[in-house]
Design a protein around this motif. Structure first.
Motif, PDB file in Angstrom:
ATOM      1  N   GLU A 286      45.355   8.220 -28.030  1.00 19.37           N
ATOM      2  CA  GLU A 286      46.563   7.421 -27.773  1.00 19.37           C
ATOM      3  C   GLU A 286      46.305   6.391 -26.689  1.00 19.37           C
TER       4      GLU A 286
ATOM      5  N   ARG B 193      52.883  10.240 -23.810  1.00 13.72           N
ATOM      6  CA  ARG B 193      52.316  10.412 -25.153  1.00 13.72           C
ATOM      7  C   ARG B 193      53.362  10.327 -26.251  1.00 13.72           C
ATOM      8  N   GLU B 194      53.119   9.443 -27.204  1.00 18.11           N
ATOM      9  CA  GLU B 194      53.998   9.287 -28.355  1.00 18.11           C
ATOM     10  C   GLU B 194      54.065  10.578 -29.167  1.00 18.11           C
ATOM     11  N   THR B 195      52.930  11.254 -29.320  1.00 16.64           N
ATOM     12  CA  THR B 195      52.935  12.489 -30.108  1.00 16.64           C
ATOM     13  C   THR B 195      53.907  13.504 -29.512  1.00 16.64           C
TER      14      THR B 195
ATOM     15  N   ASP C 129      40.529   9.629 -25.248  1.00 16.34           N
ATOM     16  CA  ASP C 129      41.955   9.873 -25.461  1.00 16.34           C
ATOM     17  C   ASP C 129      42.485   8.853 -26.459  1.00 16.34           C
TER      18      ASP C 129
ATOM     19  N   PHE D  71      49.779   8.854 -35.094  1.00 14.57           N
ATOM     20  CA  PHE D  71      48.860   9.826 -34.494  1.00 14.57           C
ATOM     21  C   PHE D  71      49.093  11.200 -35.076  1.00 14.57           C
TER      22      PHE D  71
ATOM     23  N   TYR E 185      59.849  12.165 -38.855  1.00 21.26           N
ATOM     24  CA  TYR E 185      60.049  10.874 -39.526  1.00 21.26           C
ATOM     25  C   TYR E 185      61.166  10.981 -40.568  1.00 21.26           C
TER      26      TYR E 185
ATOM     27  N   TYR F 244      46.378   2.583 -28.097  1.00 18.49           N
ATOM     28  CA  TYR F 244      47.591   1.868 -27.698  1.00 18.49           C
ATOM     29  C   TYR F 244      47.315   0.746 -26.704  1.00 18.49           C
TER      30      TYR F 244
END
Lengths: 317, 205, 369
Positions: C317, A147-149, C315, C192, B124, C321
């Motif tokens: 992501e 997961r990027e988050t 989901d 996200f 960021y 993606y």
């Protein structure tokens, strides 16, 4: 607005596309991203990656970086697996020769911009050179956390325990750190960074390099950078120090003892030879008189290019 | 944001060849940021309106556009410099330093504290302000000794005309890395950069 | 055969391109297919390419279908790569699907709705029997569809307007005048948590097959949304653009769109009056399967926020993606590029591990003896 949508171009395809393919606004966006990437070494800056005329995964990040920095005075080199003559490197080099009117070269020292996939040239780079890496997966933690988050938070708060646990598990399973390519690095003791899928053999070249190192991941829409003279540490443990690949063999063509070698299978009976992955390095050594045990092999005589390949070629005997 | 009509007859030209000239200028800016403390030459850039140095103008032409809110210091607002930047770059102007992608500071003595600008956030840090600070000269002022990424051993810069207490602000900016603003100093046609990653020591401190 | 990089790449590439061109043309004694024929007679392929290629141009999409030899993801890629080079003049006004000139409009929620059930040009009730007359001679003259006796109402009321007076169906708030422009995935990277604007754009560009399978998985219980097809409409809408110098919108063209509104799970309860939820799908051209799948997945993603154990279709992501077939196809197929430097590193490792394994085995055997 005078600088808004300049579509003039002196190149042959200028009728259809801007100089270096990208429109000026896209270049500005990428240029701003590069500056932030250099200011925060190792941090992955998200950018509005564009669709390129080559597929994602085939160098779109590197191509966008090159397109944003290249100018008519540049000399461009493109390698894949260390070699200038691999098909995708040829294809990308041809693209820039066509859309950016640049001189191209296969010689590492001559190039001002070197675009690469999976290798860093053997010859040390100099000030004034830029090495552009094509990166399939910029996130060093992605294999451990999809997961990027989650991974973004780990970078934000410098929580890299997961990476160390993974290396430790490798030590437990094999007795040493068994990672071979894309070996994780720590930039200036702050950001964990993927060096792209270069063999760990090349990791020591990342630190204190004289050149600017730019990394572009088009599909994942990230750019990151390592400025010259930056501290890059390959992760390890005190009792299990980082080590690079070595070979018992030397290059069969030029005899090099210290370059990264490719294995070339010669027949179905296990006969093989090892040759430099860096085609420019190998050719230069041969030109200056170095000869390996199979210096006469056909692979040493490919500079002029073989006849067109329309079907699989029989293996040289 | 001011949206007054522009008097186009009074606007000085930008780059003669926007594509090639901005590429060449960008490479100087990139070299500056990649090698903090080195002095880069942007003197082939076109003359900017009075009060804005060539190097500052070149940076604007190269990097500003409709995606980058720009903060102009009060001394250059509402005049030919603002018109020139608006016309050539098409960038929105902002009065809030914390909303600026770029800040153009023609009078460093009137510069708000660096902490007033956007330092990005932990996830960021790239969403931060880049300040273009115009000084009378890049050498001759108080020497600042630089180290960090991009610097082989040590580098020195000595821009003139900065406010008292400026360098402690730069040190504080570096101390909160990964957050921070990035600085580009310009004088005439010359440029040197001080990204947030650069550690600064001042002689006598 | 050894796996070595193709040397003499330049010549090889040129020749491969020639061979590809020959294969694209096929048997030269058979007439070449015209782009106009593709546009008119393979129109649903053209619609899909415009939709997922994010570029509304029937002629270019037809060219892409022809050039890609009917490989639609490849055609979509051609459209995207072309689209990215186009200068951007600005953003149009939002299109009003309520003002659509409807060619097809059906609802499964009511036996009849104002304006009626309009079947339009659909495969739905065809028997899927190969029509050999098409193979023989083009099937002969086509009997024209009959005109309606009474003209269809215009505008054709939407399912939302049917529910309006009772407030039974969830409505979307009208954005404030100073609301930021919608997220634009073609300019900005995914972030996200994604807003619904970003999600819908990603789904609209997403691969039909991927969304279809996700929607199907949802129906089978992997994140069910209890979907019911409230309305599908197909037809033409006007596109308006307000140039800065004019200050008011002008019509610049017309788009064919497919819109799907799915009614789903009842939401609300204690704090909010219960109402039906909605999922939304919109595509260029006539892409009904895609619009329906999109609507189901949109709903599933909206349900996900409250869930700990999200199904794949819930989901965010995972879905966003992996829905883009240009990204997916590129990355899967990049495995064709040489990886021999990495593989050499792995070979070395496996050989070393095997040596160490053998040494351990030997040592154990000796110890046992």
């Amino acid at each position: 607005m005078s600088s808004g949508s300049n579509t003039q171009g002196s190149n042959r395809t200028g009728r259809y596309y801007n100089y270096a393919y990208l429109d000026e606004q896209t270049k500005r966006m990428i240029r701003r991203t590069i500056l932030k990437a250099l200011a925060i070494p190792g941090y992955q800056v998200p950018f509005g990656s564009r669709e390129m005329p080559v597929p994602y995964g085939w160098g779109t990040g590197g191509i966008q970086l090159t397109a944003a920095i290249i100018g008519p005075d540049d000399v461009y080199k493109c390698i894949d697996q260390g070699a200038d003559d691999t098909t995708n490197a040829v294809s990308i080099r041809r693209f820039f020769a066509q859309v950016a009117d640049v001189a191209v070269t296969e010689e590492t020292a001559e190039a001002t911009i070197i675009q690469t996939r999976h290798r860093i040239p053997e010859k040390p780079l100099k000030e004034g050179q830029i090495l552009v890496f094509q990166v399939p997966q910029p996130e060093p933690l992605r294999g451990l956390e999809p997961r990027e988050t989650e991974t973004r938070a780990m970078h934000a708060y410098e929580e890299y325990g997961l990476q160390y646990v993974s290396l430790y598990e490798s030590v437990s399973a094999y007795g040493y750190i068994a990672n071979t390519v894309g070996y994780p690095t720590m930039i200036e003791e702050r950001y964990l960074m993927s060096p792209s899928p270069i063999p760990k053999f090349d990791n020591p070249k990342l630190g204190d390099n004289e050149a600017i190192l730019l990394f572009g991941a088009g599909r994942e829409k990230r750019i990151y950078a390592v400025p010259p003279y930056t501290r890059v540490r390959s992760l390890d443990f005190e009792d299990y120090p980082f080590e690079t690949q070595t070979w018992e063999e030397n290059c069969a063509l030029c005899g090099a003892e210290d370059s990264y070698l490719d294995e070339v299978i010669l027949d179905d009976a296990g006969e093989r030879m090892f040759v430099c992955s860096d085609s420019c390095f190998c050719a230069e050594r041969r030109a200056s008189g170095h000869v390996g045990t199979m210096g006469d092999h056909a692979l040493a005589h490919l500079e002029g290019g073989p006849p067109a390949v329309a079907s699989p070629v029989a293996e040289p005997a | 944001m001011s949206v007054a009509a522009l008097d186009l007859t009074q606007i000085a030209p930008g780059f003669a060849d926007p594509t090639i000239d901005s590429q060449a200028a960008f490479r100087r800016v990139m070299d500056a940021v990649a090698r903090p403390g080195t002095i880069q030459d942007l003197s082939s850039a076109p003359e900017a309106p009075e009060g804005l140095d060539r190097a500052a103008g070149a940076i604007a032409l190269t990097l500003f556009d409709f995606e980058t809110p720009v903060w102009l210091d009060p001394t250059i607002r509402g005049g030919p410099i603002e018109d020139w930047i608006r016309f050539h770059c098409g960038c929105p102007l902002t009065q809030a330093p914390a909303e600026a992608a770029f800040a153009m500071i023609a009078e460093p003595l009137a510069c708000p504290p660096l902490s007033a600008f956007n330092p990005g956030n932990a996830k960021y840090p790239d969403r931060s302000t880049t300040l273009v600070i115009q000084v009378a000269a890049l050498v001759g002022g108080r020497s600042a000794c630089l180290s960090g990424p991009g610097i082989k051993v040590r580098a020195t810069i000595a821009p003139t005309g900065l406010q008292d207490g400026f360098w402690p602000q730069v040190q504080a900016n570096n101390a909160r890395f990964q957050l921070g603003v990035d600085l580009l100093f310009v004088a005439g046609g010359l440029l040197t950069a001080l990204p947030r990653s650069t550690r600064v020591t001042i002689k006598g401190d | 055969m050894a796996y070595v990089a193709v040397k003499g790449g330049e010549a090889a590439i040129t020749n491969a391109h020639r061979w590809l061109a020959e294969d694209r043309r096929g048997d030269p004694t058979v007439a070449e297919v015209g782009v106009d024929q593709v546009r008119e007679q393979l129109s649903l392929a053209v619609d899909r390419v415009m939709s997922e290629g994010s570029c509304y141009d029937r002629d270019l999409a037809a060219l892409a279908v022809k050039q890609s030899r009917g490989d639609l993801p490849e055609a979509i890629f051609l459209m995207r790569a072309y689209r990215t080079t186009l200068p951007r003049f600005g953003y149009s006004q939002p299109v009003e699907t309520g003002q659509m000139s409807v060619r097809r409009r059906i609802s499964a929620a009511f036996k009849d709705i104002p304006g009626g059930q309009v079947l339009g040009p659909t495969f739905d009730y065809t028997h899927r029997l190969l029509d050999f007359t098409l193979a023989a001679d083009g099937g002969g003259p086509i009997e024209p569809a009959l005109q309606a006796i009474e003209p269809q109402p215009y505008p054709m009321s939407t399912i939302a307007s049917v529910f309006d007076h009772e407030g039974l169906l969830e409505t979307d708030p009208t954005p404030a005048a100073d609301a930021p422009e919608p997220f634009d995935l073609s300019r900005e990277p995914m972030t996200f948590p994604a807003g619904r604007d970003q999600r819908l754009q990603a789904l609209a560009r997403g691969d039909e097959g991927f969304l279809l399978s996700l929607a199907y998985s949802s129906q089978r219980g992997w994140g069910s949304t209890h979907p019911l097809c409230a309305e599908i409409r197909l037809g033409e809408v006007a596109v308006e653009f307000a140039p800065d110098e004019l200050g008011f919108p002008i019509e610049i063209g017309e788009l064919t769109l497919t819109e799907c509104q799915m009614i789903s799970t009842v939401t609300g309860g204690m704090e909010k009056a219960p109402e039906f939820g909605r999922g939304y799908g919109l595509t260029f051209g006539h892409c009904e399967r895609k619009a329906m799948s999109m609507a189901i997945v949109d709903r599933a993603l909206r349900d996900a926020a409250e869930l700990d154990n999200a199904a794949p279709c819930q989901d965010e992501e995972f879905v966003l993606y992996h829905s883009d077939n240009v990204e997916a196809s590129g990355f899967v197929q990049h495995l064709k590029l040489p990886h021999y430097v990495d593989f050499q590193a792995d070979l070395q490792l496996v050989r070393r591990l095997r040596r160490e394994y053998a040494a351990r085995e030997t040592a154990m055997k000796e110890a046992a003896e």
